[in-house]
Design a protein around this motif. Structure first.
Motif, short mmCIF file in Angstrom:
data_model
loop_
_atom_site.label_atom_id
_atom_site.label_comp_id
_atom_site.label_asym_id
_atom_site.label_seq_id
_atom_site.Cartn_x
_atom_site.Cartn_y
_atom_site.Cartn_z
N THR A 1 0.87 -1.35 -0.06
CA THR A 1 -0.05 0.11 -0.05
C THR A 1 0.73 1.27 -0.08
N ARG A 2 2.03 1.19 0.65
CA ARG A 2 2.92 2.11 0.66
C ARG A 2 3.61 2.54 -0.91
N ALA B 1 0.64 4.49 -2.52
CA ALA B 1 0.79 5.89 -1.81
C ALA B 1 1.78 6.76 -2.72
N ILE C 1 -3.02 7.54 -3.72
CA ILE C 1 -4.27 7.98 -2.99
C ILE C 1 -4.99 9.09 -3.76
N ALA D 1 -2.14 5.43 5.27
CA ALA D 1 -3.07 5.78 4.24
C ALA D 1 -4.51 6.22 4.51
N GLU E 1 -3.84 9.78 5.03
CA GLU E 1 -3.80 10.52 3.46
C GLU E 1 -5.03 10.52 2.81
N GLU F 1 -7.11 14.04 1.56
CA GLU F 1 -7.51 14.06 0.26
C GLU F 1 -9.07 14.22 0.05
#
Length: 563
Positions: A184-185, A188, A193, A225, A228, A232
């Motif tokens: 997942t990083r 990102a 994202i 996430a 983040e 957003e």
């Protein structure tokens, strides 16, 4: 073939996918070096040279080298084919370099197909191939990400190759990959994202279903996430979809400014006062409220979703979209103060309460779990409790009424346990007069399901612990609701049930040590036995056992009972 490969890399106007090129070029280079070394041995004539070659070389060396060069030719032929724009879809053939690991060839071919400007159907097919591989095996997921699939998948998610099917395929592939924090990083780090949030807000409903699921998957495994996504403003499109058919007239009537001050206005005034005194939390909460997900949301869906599309959508599509959006909200609120603040404003709580009241199944469950996560965050944040969970606030009361209804009417432990946990987390907002909640929890101390009974004991312990300023009043209510006999029966269940039951018994003894019910239940003997058996030797429990026994010993002579 090498010249053709050079022309390929030099002629393209966009960045070319170079992972297989580098790997195969390196292997080809090694084989050419071997060939050059052997040829150099044969370059000069002379008896000594022939003797040396006879000793050091053989026909087997030439045959082996020939096979290596043939493999290099096959590798290059395969490499050029996967970049051929005239070819359809990803190549499922396996070059010699990947003969021991066929997955590598399929991943390379699929990513190259995604990267090149091919027909949309070919890119969709390649994304689906990657999704199939990713969902099949943990190692495959690792290989796919390491070989650079995330950037082209995000590009396909953004543009879809001109089709909704492309966006859905990309979202599904990314969802399969997003089961690990490291992966997942990577998403990102590639600015994924922001792309996900943009697509969620601007796409047709069938795309939003897959993208909302992707948000839920990423948020579930990565707390960074979640934050983040909050920055957003992913909550806005999620909420828009969740409340698309919700009737908000009741909310408007209660919170209209005509004649009465709305709850929202009261919240803003309180926060403004805090800002005036430079209250740090107040500043942050005020900013969150000003960019609220529910502000100006009266059941309208933003972006691509026109009124006509919503009207033409089938009930199944709408339900799936709402369910996935509620799931994403649940995951996003877990442990996140920022996201919980945005959802826990008056309109947010009102909408969640309405859905819990009117819906069933996964949609109802996901909304319940969103409330549970907000409650868990509020347990450790006094400002969030005071602003969002005032029992006098109609939206907060509506949610609490629904939680109480679920506790009383629901028979499924999967629903009962999280709702009981949420009530326990909010225990400090209830006044001494709120006996309905206490009686409902006490009734579950005798539940046939041990886990439900244990969760009820944990929740009641939060009502009676000394940190709760109404602990004495709540303790009396528990005893008046005939909680002691049920509690004593629970002590003979599992170790977890016994441990939490004893802690609740300690709190009751500390606050209402002169209770006849405790004396009749031989609570003192039970606690002394627990101390002797070592149950009470856990450092965090040792003090409360000691205080409970002391209180019971003070009052044991009040009753003429052999305790």
């Amino acid at each position: 073939m090498l010249r053709a490969a050079v022309r390929l890399t030099a002629s393209t106007s966009t960045a070319i996918y170079d992972r297989p090129i580098r790997r195969i070029a390196g292997d080809v280079s090694k084989n050419l070096e071997r060939a050059l070394t052997l040829v150099r041995k044969c370059k000069h004539t002379g008896i000594l040279r022939h003797v040396f070659l006879t000793i050091t070389s053989s026909a087997a060396d030439f045959k082996k080298l020939s096979n290596l060069l043939e493999s290099s030719i096959a590798d290059l032929k395969w490499l050029l084919s996967i970049y051929d724009s005239d070819e359809d879809g990803a190549k499922l053939t396996i070059p010699p370099i990947a003969s021991n690991d066929p997955i590598l060839a399929w991943v390379w071919s699929s990513i190259a197909s995604l990267q090149t400007n091919r027909l949309a159907k070919d890119r969709v097919e390649s994304a689906n191939c990657l999704a199939s591989l990713a969902c099949d095996n943990q190692r495959y997921r690792k290989v796919i990400v390491e070989e650079g699939a995330v950037p082209p998948l995000l590009r396909l998610l953004k543009d879809g190759g001109g089709s909704a099917e492309g966006q859905i395929a990309a979202a599904n592939a990314l969802s399969c990959l997003a089961d690990d924090v490291d992966r997942t990083r990577v998403i990102a780090a590639e600015l994924g994202i922001g792309i996900i949030v943009q697509v969620l807000g601007d796409s047709p409903m069938k795309v939003q279903i897959s993208v909302a699921d992707l948000v839920a998957k990423v948020a579930e495994v990565d707390h960074m996430a979640r934050e983040e996504f909050g920055r957003e403003n992913v909550l806005k499109p999620l909420v828009s979809c969740l409340i698309m058919d919700l009737d908000l007239e009741d909310y408007k009537r209660v919170h209209s400014s005509g004649g009465k001050t709305s709850i929202h206005s009261i919240v803003q005034k309180e926060l403004a006062a805090k800002n005036h005194h430079n209250h740090i939390y107040g500043n942050s909460y005020h900013k969150v409220q000003s960019s609220s997900s529910f502000s100006s949301m009266d059941g309208r869906v933003s972006g691509h979703n026109s009124k006509k599309e919503r009207e033409n959508a089938s009930p199944e599509v709408k339900l799936k979209l709402k369910t996935n959006c509620a799931l994403a909200l649940w995951r996003l609120c877990k442990g996140s103060l920022r996201n919980s603040q945005k959802i826990a404003e008056p309109k947010g709580l009102f909408c969640l309460s309405k859905i819990i009241e009117t819906e069933k199944g996964d949609l109802q469950y996901n909304c319940l779990m969103t409330i549970v996560e907000i409650a868990e965050v509020a347990e450790d944040n006094a400002d969030l409790r005071k602003v969002a969970w005032k029992p006098s606030s109609p939206p907060a009361k509506a949610v609490l009424d629904q939680l109480l209804r679920v506790i009383k009417e629901e028979s499924n432990p999967d629903f009962q346990i999280p709702v009981i946990k949420a009530i326990g987390c909010l225990s400090r907002i209830f006044s001494a007069k709120e006996t309905g909640i206490i009686s409902a929890l006490v009734a579950h101390l005798g539940d046939a399901n041990t886990d439900v009974a244990t969760e009820a004991a944990i929740a009641l312990a939060k009502f009676t612990r000394p940190e709760n300023h109404n602990c004495a009043a709540h303790s009396k209510t528990i005893i008046e609701c005939n909680g002691v006999p049920l509690l004593m029966k629970m002590l003979s269940a599992s170790d977890r049930a016994k441990k939490n039951g004893l802690i609740l018994l300690c709190y009751l003894s500390m606050h209402v040590g002169n209770s006849k019910a405790l004396a009749e239940a031989r609570a003192l003997r039970t606690l002394e036995s627990a101390i002797r058996s070592g149950v009470a030797q856990i450092p965090e429990s040792k003090e409360i056992f000691s205080r409970a026994v002391h209180q019971l010993m003070l009052y044991q002579d009040v009753f003429a009972i052999d305790i």
